[in-house]
Every structure is written in C-alpha cells, then in structure tokens.
Design an enzyme around this catalytic site. Sequence first.
Site, PDB file in Angstrom:
ATOM      1  N   LYS A 196      -1.199  -5.969   0.702  1.00 50.46           N
ATOM      2  CA  LYS A 196      -1.400  -7.015  -0.303  1.00 50.46           C
ATOM      3  C   LYS A 196      -2.869  -7.222  -0.637  1.00 50.46           C
ATOM      4  CE  LYS A 196       2.746  -9.818   0.039  1.00 50.46           C
ATOM      5  NZ  LYS A 196       3.278 -11.191   0.182  1.00 50.46           N
ATOM      6  N   LYS A 235      11.092   0.352  -2.850  1.00 46.85           N
ATOM      7  CA  LYS A 235      11.940  -0.838  -2.773  1.00 46.85           C
ATOM      8  C   LYS A 235      12.114  -1.484  -4.140  1.00 46.85           C
ATOM      9  CE  LYS A 235      11.891  -4.632   0.038  1.00 46.85           C
ATOM     10  NZ  LYS A 235      11.451  -5.563   1.073  1.00 46.85           N
ATOM     11  N   LYS A 286      10.073  -7.291  -7.525  1.00 51.10           N
ATOM     12  CA  LYS A 286       9.796  -8.092  -8.721  1.00 51.10           C
ATOM     13  C   LYS A 286       8.470  -7.697  -9.352  1.00 51.10           C
ATOM     14  CE  LYS A 286       8.856 -11.721  -5.402  1.00 51.10           C
ATOM     15  NZ  LYS A 286       9.558 -12.834  -4.777  1.00 51.10           N
TER      16      LYS A 286
END
Length: 345
Positions: free
Chosen positions: A114, A207, A210
Amino acid sequence: MPFKPRVFSGMQPTGNLHLGNYLGALQRWVEMQNTHECIYCIVDMHAITVWQNPAELRQAIRDVAAAYIAAGLDTKKSIIFNQSQVPVHAELGWIFSCVARLGWLDRMTQFKEKAGKDKERASVGLYAYPALMAADILAYQATHVPVGEDQKQHLELTRDIAQKFNNDYADGIRAAGIADGLFFPMPEPVIQGPATRVMSLRDGSKKMSKSDASDNSRINMIDDADTIGKKIQKAKTDPEPLPSEEAGLDPRPEADNLVGIYAAMADTTKADVLAQFGGGQFSTFKKALAELAVAKISPITSEMRRLTADPAEIDRILADGSRRAAAISQPIMDQVKDIVGFIRS
Ligand code: TRP
C-alpha cells in the site's frame, strides 16, 4: 480464563462492495451468526490511513452498513457498528502500538504494497494499521476472525501482540485474579469455503478488487442484471471446454475462478459444478452462471437500495450497535488500564 468462542471481523468503507467481498466474506459472516456470537465492524478508522474525502467516507460507511444487513447480517443475532463510534478501539490501539515492535511491523507485506515506492510519504497510521486491527479483535477477546488469505499475517501479529501483552503484564494480570495469566486469547483466522479468493474476471491471477481500473474485472453488488450478464459474458476464458475433474482446472486460472464463483453461489463444490458442466462449452456455463449471479445478487441490491434511502435509520442501527459493542469492550478496556498501571475513576 477459558475464552468463550466469539467472532469478530470488519471491512473498510472504501468504494463499492463487489462479489469478492460478498462470497469471500459476507456470505461466511452470515453463516457464522448461527453458530457463534458475532461482532461485525465497519472499520472507518482504518479507512483514513489513506486519504478519504469526508462526504464520500460518510456515504461509504452507510453503504457498507446497508450491504451488511442486505446480505443477511441480522442485528438481532449480531452486533453491527462502526469502529470510530467506540472509543475503546483507539485507546487499545495506542497501547498495542506500544506493545508491538517496529521490527514486527516492518515485516508486514500489506504496508509495503500500500505504501508503494515512496514510503516516506505514507501516513504513520498506515504503518500502525495492524496494531489497530489487533485492538479491534482483542478489545472483545474474540477467538475467531473470518478473513481472507491477505489478512493472515495481520492475525499472526495480533497473536504476537496478545502474547507479549500477557507476558509483559503477567504480574498485573495475576493480581487481577486471572489465575492462568491469559488476559487476551490467541485469535485464529477462519479461512475456508470454495470462493475464499474471488479473482478478477479479466485476469485469473489477480484478486477481484475495487481498485482495478477495469470495471469489467469485477461484479459490483450494485450492478443491475444486464450489467452482470454482460460482464460474465465478457469474462476471460480459454479455448478448451470445461474439464470434468477438478484437477483439470489447475493450469487454468480463469476457468478455475468462474467455477469457484459458481460453486460458492450455489453452495456446492467445484467437483459438483464440473460434474454438471464438465465437457461443455463456456458459453453454456456462462449463461447459467449469469442467471445464478443475478438470482443471488438482485435481491441484495434492492434491499441495499431500500436501506440507503433512509440514512437516519442506518445511523440509528449503527448507534445501537456501537452501544452494544461498548458494553462488551469497555469493561475489558477498564481492566487493561488497571493492568497497565493507569488511574481511572
Ligand atoms: N484489515 C482488514 C481488511 O483490510 C479489515 C479489518 C480491520 C479487520 N480490523 C479488522 C478484519 C479486524 C478482521 C478483524 O480486510
């Protein structure tokens, strides 16, 4: 102290929920309500570890609450609340920031992903994120945590924190009358079910997410029947017919993903799905998959719409859940303060 089984899990209120969230998490959370005491949180404090537009955040918290309820979480059986409304999370999160070691957090792969290349510009909160997650779980002395594979490392860290707290404060814990010295339990991840990992419809090695740039890569819980059908029709496959045995899915990530999604939605196994569709063309299978997806998702979508039309009612549900959550975690936090050596009135 023998800990009674208690489930805790949470989701971040960021962006639209998709089929991966539903099959990988919500569907399982719903089932666990029948066997366990369950507490389900909307982790808004985790969300702001990266920038969130305040109006969008507020909306996203209500949307996730609506999705929880529309998916079948039941406020009569379970507690549903948002993290920031129960101050214990922040308080215990701080104490755990002082229990966890820098070296432990340095190993967290999610932070590395991240934060990206420029980690000097990541927030301190993003780095401390796992300590707050440990606080979420341990504030309720929860024993079982249904999560995806990607959260396993954070659960290990949670156990490390629980253990170090139990060791460091062993004397105070015994003085508080806890003879076996176990103040915090060692919570276990619960990772099971056919579609624990729902992958992108465009790339079976990624994966469903969003944040994927392509909306065709995911089925959003607010997609209408038409959109769901089109996305499944466009989903990436390979030229071979479906295999008849599960082993035949092995080198075929896209086929494996679609069969897994079908199995999870039909509440059956991949082997069963292949017994029915093996040897056939993808076009036939995709038609059946689209029908099943629409049948499964549409009622949830319309319930979500109904609920989000009344934000005051959602806020009332979250306030009530927060009171019930605090009734469990506040007495535990009071004990923590005593054990650590704080003064309280
Ligand atoms: N980190 C989790 C995720 O991104 C969300 C989360 C926060 C969570 N606190 C938690 C999950 C406590 C389970 C238990 O998916």
